[in-house]
Design an enzyme around this catalytic site. Structure first.
Site, PDB file in Angstrom:
ATOM      1  N   THR A   1       0.852  -1.191   0.000  1.00 54.12           N
ATOM      2  CA  THR A   1       0.000   0.000   0.000  1.00 54.12           C
ATOM      3  C   THR A   1       0.889   1.243   0.000  1.00 54.12           C
ATOM      4  O   THR A   1       2.006   1.229   0.527  1.00 54.12           O
ATOM      5  CB  THR A   1      -0.943   0.042   1.224  1.00 54.12           C
TER       6      THR A   1
ATOM      7  N   THR B   1       0.840   4.116   1.627  1.00 54.22           N
ATOM      8  CA  THR B   1       1.242   4.696   2.910  1.00 54.22           C
ATOM      9  C   THR B   1       2.310   3.842   3.582  1.00 54.22           C
ATOM     10  O   THR B   1       3.262   4.368   4.169  1.00 54.22           O
ATOM     11  CB  THR B   1       0.020   4.864   3.833  1.00 54.22           C
ATOM     12  N   CYS B   2       2.187   2.537   3.482  1.00 59.51           N
ATOM     13  CA  CYS B   2       3.195   1.640   4.059  1.00 59.51           C
ATOM     14  C   CYS B   2       4.531   1.806   3.331  1.00 59.51           C
ATOM     15  O   CYS B   2       5.595   1.818   3.958  1.00 59.51           O
ATOM     16  CB  CYS B   2       2.716   0.195   4.002  1.00 59.51           C
ATOM     17  N   ILE B   3       4.469   1.935   2.028  1.00 57.08           N
ATOM     18  CA  ILE B   3       5.682   2.171   1.236  1.00 57.08           C
ATOM     19  C   ILE B   3       6.332   3.484   1.673  1.00 57.08           C
ATOM     20  O   ILE B   3       7.546   3.550   1.868  1.00 57.08           O
ATOM     21  CB  ILE B   3       5.347   2.196  -0.274  1.00 57.08           C
TER      22      ILE B   3
END
Length: 167
Positions: free
Chosen positions: A57, A59-61
């Site tokens: 995702t 945001t996680c990246i």
């Protein structure tokens, strides 16, 4: 149970994050080479636990990229990115992004980390995955900072987390 939102929709976790000032629960997680690592392996170093639901995702990246940059400037500090992603996906991501300063760890085997840290989502579209959170430990495994991101699609407060290392 803690309540956070995913694009405005309420979802819940097993409970509240471990409290600042307490000793962090031990863990055993899987590295990208499929070996295991425990919290005791980091004794003597400060540890930033960057926890998220999936490296797939945006945001996680973004959080992994940001902490990769910050990690190169921190002394005696390990940054662990933890999710339930398979180690193979984590390796592909790190190779594609040139991530060298983080350790990617997976809770896919039994989910015990998510249970022990009360990070497991118990309902909603991402039920069974880990809540986005930052937990920072001192050299002795004591918790010195926590943040559970209230809106899952938002990034954590990097500045506040990093300032906790200098407090």
């Amino acid at each position: 149970m803690a309540t956070v939102t995913l694009k405005g929709n309420k979802i819940h976790t097993l409970g509240e994050l471990p409290k600042v000032g307490t000793t962090a629960p031990g863990f055993e997680l899987v590295k990208t080479d499929l070996s295991t690592v425990t919290l005791n392996d980091y004794k003597g170093s400060r540890v930033i636990l960057n926890i998220f639901h999936s490296i797939d995702t945006g945001t996680c990246i973004a959080s992994a990229r940001q902490f990769n940059i910050e990690a190169s400037e921190l002394e005696n500090t390990k940054i662990l990115c933890i999710s339930k992603d398979l180690p193979f996906a984590m390796t592909r991501f790190c190779d594609a992004e040139g991530i060298k300063n983080l350790e990617m760890l997976s809770d896919y085997v039994d989910g015990q980390f998510g249970k022990d840290y009360n990070l497991l989502y118990t309902d909603g579209a991402i039920k069974g995955l880990l809540s986005r959170a930052i937990i920072i430990l001192d050299e002795n495994g004591k918790i010195i900072y926590t943040e559970q991101v209230e809106e899952v699609s938002e990034e954590p407060n990097y500045k506040a987390a990093l300032e906790a290392l200098h407090a």
